[in-house]
Write a protein that holds these residues in place. Structure first.
Motif, PDB file in Angstrom:
ATOM      1  N   VAL A   1       0.698  -1.133  -0.171  1.00  0.00           N
ATOM      2  CA  VAL A   1       0.408  -0.149  -0.312  1.00  0.00           C
ATOM      3  C   VAL A   1       0.860   1.333   0.690  1.00  0.00           C
ATOM      4  CG1 VAL A   1      -1.326   1.311   1.081  1.00  0.00           C
ATOM      5  CG2 VAL A   1      -1.929  -1.274   0.994  1.00  0.00           C
ATOM      6  N   LEU A   2       1.555   1.214   0.801  1.00  0.00           N
ATOM      7  CA  LEU A   2       2.921   2.425   1.001  1.00  0.00           C
ATOM      8  C   LEU A   2       3.763   2.623  -0.140  1.00  0.00           C
ATOM      9  CD1 LEU A   2       3.049   3.148   4.841  1.00  0.00           C
ATOM     10  CD2 LEU A   2       1.167   3.785   3.319  1.00  0.00           C
ATOM     11  N   GLN A   3       3.816   1.625  -0.806  1.00  0.00           N
ATOM     12  CA  GLN A   3       5.261   1.355  -2.613  1.00  0.00           C
ATOM     13  C   GLN A   3       6.397   1.287  -1.646  1.00  0.00           C
ATOM     14  OE1 GLN A   3       3.765   0.573  -5.342  1.00  0.00           O
ATOM     15  NE2 GLN A   3       2.271  -0.076  -3.757  1.00  0.00           N
ATOM     16  N   ILE A   4       7.033   0.935  -0.159  1.00  0.00           N
ATOM     17  CA  ILE A   4       8.316   0.949   0.183  1.00  0.00           C
ATOM     18  C   ILE A   4       8.782  -0.351  -0.190  1.00  0.00           C
ATOM     19  CG2 ILE A   4       9.976   1.191   1.658  1.00  0.00           C
ATOM     20  CD1 ILE A   4       7.620   3.041   3.543  1.00  0.00           C
ATOM     21  N   PRO A   5       9.375  -0.598  -0.537  1.00  0.00           N
ATOM     22  CA  PRO A   5      10.351  -1.850  -1.428  1.00  0.00           C
ATOM     23  C   PRO A   5      10.773  -3.134   0.059  1.00  0.00           C
ATOM     24  CG  PRO A   5      11.280   0.116  -3.037  1.00  0.00           C
ATOM     25  CD  PRO A   5      10.289   0.278  -1.577  1.00  0.00           C
ATOM     26  N   SER A   6      10.621  -4.100   0.223  1.00  0.00           N
ATOM     27  CA  SER A   6      10.595  -4.961   0.908  1.00  0.00           C
ATOM     28  C   SER A   6      12.051  -4.710   0.946  1.00  0.00           C
ATOM     29  CB  SER A   6      10.625  -6.388   0.023  1.00  0.00           C
ATOM     30  OG  SER A   6      11.137  -6.594  -1.031  1.00  0.00           O
ATOM     31  N   SER A   7      13.084  -4.634  -0.107  1.00  0.00           N
ATOM     32  CA  SER A   7      15.177  -3.921  -0.413  1.00  0.00           C
ATOM     33  C   SER A   7      15.425  -2.653   1.142  1.00  0.00           C
ATOM     34  CB  SER A   7      15.476  -4.188  -0.964  1.00  0.00           C
ATOM     35  OG  SER A   7      14.586  -3.537  -2.162  1.00  0.00           O
ATOM     36  N   GLU A   8      14.951  -2.037  -0.015  1.00  0.00           N
ATOM     37  CA  GLU A   8      14.658  -1.373   2.020  1.00  0.00           C
ATOM     38  C   GLU A   8      14.013  -0.920   3.122  1.00  0.00           C
ATOM     39  OE1 GLU A   8      15.368   2.940   2.878  1.00  0.00           O
ATOM     40  OE2 GLU A   8      16.099   1.818   0.753  1.00  0.00           O
ATOM     41  N   LEU A   9      13.128  -1.904   3.148  1.00  0.00           N
ATOM     42  CA  LEU A   9      13.557  -2.009   4.755  1.00  0.00           C
ATOM     43  C   LEU A   9      13.965  -2.942   4.948  1.00  0.00           C
ATOM     44  CD1 LEU A   9       9.097  -2.952   4.835  1.00  0.00           C
ATOM     45  CD2 LEU A   9      10.278  -0.898   5.365  1.00  0.00           C
ATOM     46  N   MET A  10      15.088  -4.066   3.789  1.00  0.00           N
ATOM     47  CA  MET A  10      16.021  -4.962   4.719  1.00  0.00           C
ATOM     48  C   MET A  10      17.030  -3.969   4.892  1.00  0.00           C
ATOM     49  SD  MET A  10      17.256  -8.385   3.249  1.00  0.00           S
ATOM     50  CE  MET A  10      15.759  -9.233   3.688  1.00  0.00           C
ATOM     51  N   ASN A  11      17.058  -3.160   4.009  1.00  0.00           N
ATOM     52  CA  ASN A  11      18.494  -2.347   4.141  1.00  0.00           C
ATOM     53  C   ASN A  11      18.614  -1.032   5.504  1.00  0.00           C
ATOM     54  OD1 ASN A  11      20.412  -2.456   2.189  1.00  0.00           O
ATOM     55  ND2 ASN A  11      19.059  -1.889   0.381  1.00  0.00           N
ATOM     56  N   ARG A  12      16.835  -0.597   5.827  1.00  0.00           N
ATOM     57  CA  ARG A  12      16.645  -0.272   7.066  1.00  0.00           C
ATOM     58  C   ARG A  12      17.540  -0.292   8.625  1.00  0.00           C
ATOM     59  NH1 ARG A  12      11.215   3.094   5.929  1.00  0.00           N
ATOM     60  NH2 ARG A  12      11.734   4.584   4.011  1.00  0.00           N
ATOM     61  N   ALA A  13      16.505  -2.355   7.911  1.00  0.00           N
ATOM     62  CA  ALA A  13      16.817  -2.840   9.239  1.00  0.00           C
ATOM     63  C   ALA A  13      18.300  -3.185   9.239  1.00  0.00           C
ATOM     64  CB  ALA A  13      16.472  -4.410   9.099  1.00  0.00           C
ATOM     65  N   GLY A  14      19.272  -3.467   8.872  1.00  0.00           N
ATOM     66  CA  GLY A  14      20.471  -3.925   8.668  1.00  0.00           C
ATOM     67  C   GLY A  14      20.631  -2.175   9.431  1.00  0.00           C
ATOM     68  N   THR A  15      20.726  -1.255   8.789  1.00  0.00           N
ATOM     69  CA  THR A  15      21.481   0.400   8.786  1.00  0.00           C
ATOM     70  C   THR A  15      21.308   0.227  10.189  1.00  0.00           C
ATOM     71  OG1 THR A  15      21.595   0.585   7.187  1.00  0.00           O
ATOM     72  CG2 THR A  15      21.786   2.873   8.576  1.00  0.00           C
ATOM     73  N   GLU A  16      20.299  -0.240  11.434  1.00  0.00           N
ATOM     74  CA  GLU A  16      19.612   0.179  12.389  1.00  0.00           C
ATOM     75  C   GLU A  16      20.739  -0.374  13.544  1.00  0.00           C
ATOM     76  OE1 GLU A  16      17.856   2.469  13.895  1.00  0.00           O
ATOM     77  OE2 GLU A  16      16.006   3.378  12.183  1.00  0.00           O
ATOM     78  N   ALA A  17      20.278  -2.200  13.209  1.00  0.00           N
ATOM     79  CA  ALA A  17      20.819  -2.789  13.227  1.00  0.00           C
ATOM     80  C   ALA A  17      22.695  -2.390  14.091  1.00  0.00           C
ATOM     81  CB  ALA A  17      21.228  -4.023  13.075  1.00  0.00           C
ATOM     82  N   TRP A  18      23.037  -2.321  12.936  1.00  0.00           N
ATOM     83  CA  TRP A  18      24.434  -1.211  12.552  1.00  0.00           C
ATOM     84  C   TRP A  18      24.733  -0.728  13.607  1.00  0.00           C
ATOM     85  CZ3 TRP A  18      29.627  -2.021  12.426  1.00  0.00           C
ATOM     86  CH2 TRP A  18      30.230  -0.964  11.417  1.00  0.00           C
ATOM     87  N   GLN A  19      23.873   0.585  13.598  1.00  0.00           N
ATOM     88  CA  GLN A  19      24.022   2.124  15.243  1.00  0.00           C
ATOM     89  C   GLN A  19      23.894   1.155  15.845  1.00  0.00           C
ATOM     90  OE1 GLN A  19      24.126   5.239  13.714  1.00  0.00           O
ATOM     91  NE2 GLN A  19      24.365   3.969  11.499  1.00  0.00           N
ATOM     92  N   VAL A  20      22.899   0.324  16.498  1.00  0.00           N
ATOM     93  CA  VAL A  20      22.707  -0.421  17.485  1.00  0.00           C
ATOM     94  C   VAL A  20      24.495  -1.112  17.845  1.00  0.00           C
ATOM     95  CG1 VAL A  20      22.105  -1.512  19.175  1.00  0.00           C
ATOM     96  CG2 VAL A  20      20.091   0.010  17.104  1.00  0.00           C
ATOM     97  N   LEU A  21      25.257  -1.732  16.852  1.00  0.00           N
ATOM     98  CA  LEU A  21      26.085  -2.439  17.284  1.00  0.00           C
ATOM     99  C   LEU A  21      27.198  -1.535  17.836  1.00  0.00           C
ATOM    100  CD1 LEU A  21      27.316  -5.233  14.877  1.00  0.00           C
ATOM    101  CD2 LEU A  21      29.666  -3.393  15.689  1.00  0.00           C
ATOM    102  N   ILE A  22      27.323   0.129  16.701  1.00  0.00           N
ATOM    103  CA  ILE A  22      28.270   0.696  16.823  1.00  0.00           C
ATOM    104  C   ILE A  22      28.376   1.568  18.087  1.00  0.00           C
ATOM    105  CG2 ILE A  22      29.644   0.689  15.223  1.00  0.00           C
ATOM    106  CD1 ILE A  22      28.056   3.506  14.720  1.00  0.00           C
ATOM    107  N   ARG A  23      26.870   1.977  18.863  1.00  0.00           N
ATOM    108  CA  ARG A  23      26.671   2.759  19.799  1.00  0.00           C
ATOM    109  C   ARG A  23      26.837   1.994  21.244  1.00  0.00           C
ATOM    110  NH1 ARG A  23      21.963   3.591  18.538  1.00  0.00           N
ATOM    111  NH2 ARG A  23      20.783   2.686  19.967  1.00  0.00           N
TER     112      ARG A  23
END
Length: 488
Positions: free
Chosen positions: A24-46
């Motif tokens: 519905v919102l037309q956000i690609p699944s690959s974009e969600l996966m990129n966001r997930a990995g990026t958020e996890a990386w930010q938590v990791l380095i914090r």
């Protein structure tokens, strides 16, 4: 800050959220996966800013794709990274395959994991299983989980510690013990109760910039209880009658402390008056060092009925026992038409003579819950959400199921309390909780609110005490002054 941040979701609801975002919102699944990995990386380095050597364990689904994003970002940042693949990368598909390919193009190293793999790392990233796991972990995956737990290094779990059930919070055979878990889109209901407390570590929720519009479309399964911004200010022209009269019934010979703890807790949380109905043999002695408690000897149910006439709230069960005397008092108490809290042996007597009442709060621990439902404690703990719902449907009112991630159910709603600590595993804590809820009921809070705020403050008071003195040796009576601070 999202208005949905304290909501909890089943694994199926999270899938529905993802579908809405993608379709519905037309956000690609690959974009969600990129966001997930990026958020996890930010938590990791914090959490681990000096980490130089990273091992990422990847399975065969989208959770593995999240892991490959983290591995790619870590590689790009100059870390020494090795991915241990439990599913051959060529068997990956969709977004997970895309992320693996990108990692390889950046020069990333992937090894097929085996029981002889020598893992050397400062930090492990767990990307083996996501929220879809619903059967015990076996085979090579079980070996990997056990190897991860045997390593003396911290673990960052992606979305959920592998091996933990997303809906119940129970371990499926074996599970990764994480130091930190970063969960995506919304908090899975299983991350806050059951075994989860020993496996999730510190919990972060990364909403992945999913707009509130999506959350508004999908019903959550529960919510986390939060403190009110303030408590109602008391009028200067008020008196004790404005804040309710609580009657605590209990205190068999040898168990007077339970009734006294409940009564004192009701006073400390703000009840105007508290009386105790107990065995005549020791009634005159019960308030020697707590003179604000009004203690009455009751020999039978008829005497209790007379005592109930001008009371606003009943707390029934602390230290009551299951003698003929207790059963006589139970019959009298159950005819009362006032808000009540039923705890301890009151619950055991209720299991023998089931009733359904709309205005009570039941506060069982898992053993008492098992007796109320005629099953085993193991069955209760296997699915605490299902158990608390069954208790509420059977007995009515509000039901509070104690344990890590205390669950509170009304008709059609479940709340979760995430305060508290292992120091509370000592006698009398449940009596204090019953008194706290009774005291809040006396001050006019509805049963649903009194149970939630009572359980939250009970746990927070214990957390404050532990922060000062430590977990071992925490006594139920240690909570009183902290409870007073919290309610003010």
């Amino acid at each position: 800050m999202s208005s949905f941040e304290n909501q909890l979701y089943s694994a199926e609801a999270i899938k529905a959220l993802e579908r809405y975002v993608i379709e519905v919102l037309q956000i690609p699944s690959s974009e969600l996966m990129n966001r997930a990995g990026t958020e996890a990386w930010q938590v990791l380095i914090r959490h681990w800013p000096t980490c130089k050597r990273l091992a990422v364990f990847c399975g065969g689904g989208n959770n593995a794709g999240d892991g490959y994003v983290v591995a790619w970002l870590a590689k790009s940042a100059g870390l020494d990274v090795v991915v241990y693949a439990l599913t051959a990368p060529e068997r990956l598909s969709g977004d997970a395959l895309t992320m693996y390919t990108r990692y390889c193009q950046a020069g990333g190293v992937t090894e097929a994991y085996s029981s002889s793999s020598l893992v050397q790392a400062e930090l492990i990233v767990d990307a083996l299983f996501g929220t879809g796991l619903n059967k015990p972990v076996t085979g090579l995956y079980a070996e990997a989980v056990q190897a991860i737990n045997a390593l003396a290094v911290p673990v960052l779990a992606l979305d959920i510690p592998s091996g933990l059930h997303a809906d119940t919070g129970m371990v499926l055979g074996c599970a990764v013990k994480a130091a930190v878990t970063v969960t995506f889109i919304g908090i899975k209901q299983g991350l806050v109760t059951g075994d989860a407390g020993d496996y999730c570590g510190q919990l972060h929720c990364a909403a992945l910039s999913v707009p509130d519009e999506a959350f508004a479309q999908i019903k959550s399964s529960a919510h986390q209880v939060v403190q009110p911004k303030s408590w109602p200010k008391r009028l200067r022209n008020s008196h004790k009658g404005h804040y309710g009269h609580v009657l605590v019934v209990g205190g068999e010979v040898g168990y007077t402390g339970a009734a006294k703890l409940a009564g004192t807790a009701a006073l400390r949380i703000g009840a105007g008056l508290v009386s105790i109905a107990t065995k005549t043999a020791h009634a005159a002695m019960l308030n020697i060092d707590q003179p604000e408690l009004m203690c009455h000897g009751v020999d039978n149910g008829l005497a209790l009925q007379k005592l109930l006439e001008n009371k606003d709230v009943l707390v029934f069960g602390p230290g009551l026992g299951r003698s003929a005397w207790a059963k006589d008092l139970f019959s009298a108490a159950m005819s009362a038409n006032i808000p009540m809290v039923v705890d301890a042996d009151g619950l055991n007597l209720l299991a023998e003579s089931p009733l359904n009442k709309p205005q009570w709060v039941l506060t069982p621990h898992p053993g008492e819950a098992a007796r109320l439902l005629g099953c085993t404690t193991k069955v209760i703990q296997q699915n605490r959400y299902q158990a608390v719902s069954a208790l509420q449907a059977t007995y009515g009112g509000v039901v509070l199921l104690k344990g890590f991630g205390t669950l509170i159910a009304s008709e059609g709603d479940i709340a979760v309390v995430n305060s508290g600590n292992p120091g509370m595993a000592s006698g009398g804590m449940g009596d204090v909780l019953a008194g706290v809820i009774g005291g809040l009921l006396a001050q006019g809070l509805p049963a649903w609110e009194a149970a939630q705020q009572g359980a939250l403050m009970h746990g927070l008071a214990a957390d404050m005490a532990v922060a000062e003195y430590g977990e071992r040796g925490l006594l139920a009576s240690d909570l009183f002054n902290y409870l007073r601070r919290l309610v003010n």
